[in-house]
Design a protein around this motif. Sequence first.
Motif, PDB file in Angstrom:
ATOM      1  N   ALA A 113       0.828  -1.205   0.000  1.00  0.00           N
ATOM      2  CA  ALA A 113       0.000   0.000   0.000  1.00  0.00           C
ATOM      3  C   ALA A 113       0.864   1.256   0.000  1.00  0.00           C
ATOM      4  N   ASN A 114       1.969   1.204   0.719  1.00  0.00           N
ATOM      5  CA  ASN A 114       2.881   2.344   0.753  1.00  0.00           C
ATOM      6  C   ASN A 114       3.489   2.593  -0.625  1.00  0.00           C
ATOM      7  N   SER A 117       0.848   4.295  -2.709  1.00  0.00           N
ATOM      8  CA  SER A 117       0.255   5.529  -2.165  1.00  0.00           C
ATOM      9  C   SER A 117       0.726   6.791  -2.867  1.00  0.00           C
ATOM     10  N   THR A 118       1.858   6.746  -3.544  1.00  0.00           N
ATOM     11  CA  THR A 118       2.384   7.952  -4.192  1.00  0.00           C
ATOM     12  C   THR A 118       2.083   7.991  -5.692  1.00  0.00           C
ATOM     13  N   SER A 121      -3.285  10.313  -8.939  1.00  0.00           N
ATOM     14  CA  SER A 121      -4.677  10.018  -8.570  1.00  0.00           C
ATOM     15  C   SER A 121      -5.498   9.489  -9.742  1.00  0.00           C
ATOM     16  N   TYR A 155      -7.546   0.131   5.723  1.00  0.00           N
ATOM     17  CA  TYR A 155      -6.823  -0.189   4.491  1.00  0.00           C
ATOM     18  C   TYR A 155      -7.000   0.973   3.525  1.00  0.00           C
ATOM     19  N   PRO A 156      -5.907   1.599   3.039  1.00  0.00           N
ATOM     20  CA  PRO A 156      -6.016   2.897   2.384  1.00  0.00           C
ATOM     21  C   PRO A 156      -6.107   2.906   0.862  1.00  0.00           C
ATOM     22  N   ILE A 157      -5.953   1.774   0.192  1.00  0.00           N
ATOM     23  CA  ILE A 157      -5.809   1.787  -1.265  1.00  0.00           C
ATOM     24  C   ILE A 157      -7.102   1.361  -1.959  1.00  0.00           C
TER      25      ILE A 157
END
Length: 255
Positions: A113-114, A117-118, A121, A155-157
């Motif tokens: 996920a890290n 994350s970059t 968008s 969970y961020p993705i």
Amino acid sequence: MSKMSYSSASMGSGSRTARRTVEFGRTYVVRPKAKHQATIVWLHGLGDNGSSWSQLLDNLPLPNIKWICPTAPTRPVTVLGGFPCAAWFDEGELSEDGPNDVEGLDASIAHIANLLSTEPSDVKLGIGGFSMGAACALYSAACFAQGKYGNGNPYPINLKAVVGLSGWLPGARNLRNKIGGSNEAARRAASLPILLCHGLSDEVVPYTYGERSSQMMSSAGFRYVTFKSYQGLGHYTVPKEMEEVCQWLNARLGA
């Protein structure tokens, strides 16, 4: 090309409460050859590294995809008698009823996920892998649907595609109950396309494990699970399989 470490409190039971730091190996990146439309983190199998898969992926006719190929931490692996090798999590036995290394799984998919994350968008995000890497990819799909890691952290993705070759889903037996209790989890599961491929002659991860994982994901609410089997295929990949992966990714990601 980076090394990263991930420190977490143990999610195990009993007295396993010590913190441990896991250091991930080198990350290999295959840049898109045309307009960047999708990024996929691809995870290698047990004892391998990101380099071997990056070379194969670089030659696929998918010019709009950026591939990120990390290398797993080196850790003792129970199924190998404690011998240390590159592994996304510890594995004691391949079984729906076997214990799952939730801490190791969470650490690895947090690392994934890290890495994602970059990304821009407007780029679609996906995860894929082979064998143990496929297990991690499917675990990521389950966490995406639930909106949280196994330890309960968010969970961020926002995943748009998951591919698993010669793999299985850790914790498959509990998935239906976890997703069925939440309308939001059911909605997210229903939105995520998943491609699973497995050789009928796989001598390492039996075909029935891949087939059963596919069935259990479908019954848990993942509506767009495609399962492909390959006569005579062992625990490796072949051009026909990768051609179908390319076709599927083109259709799902527009890449």
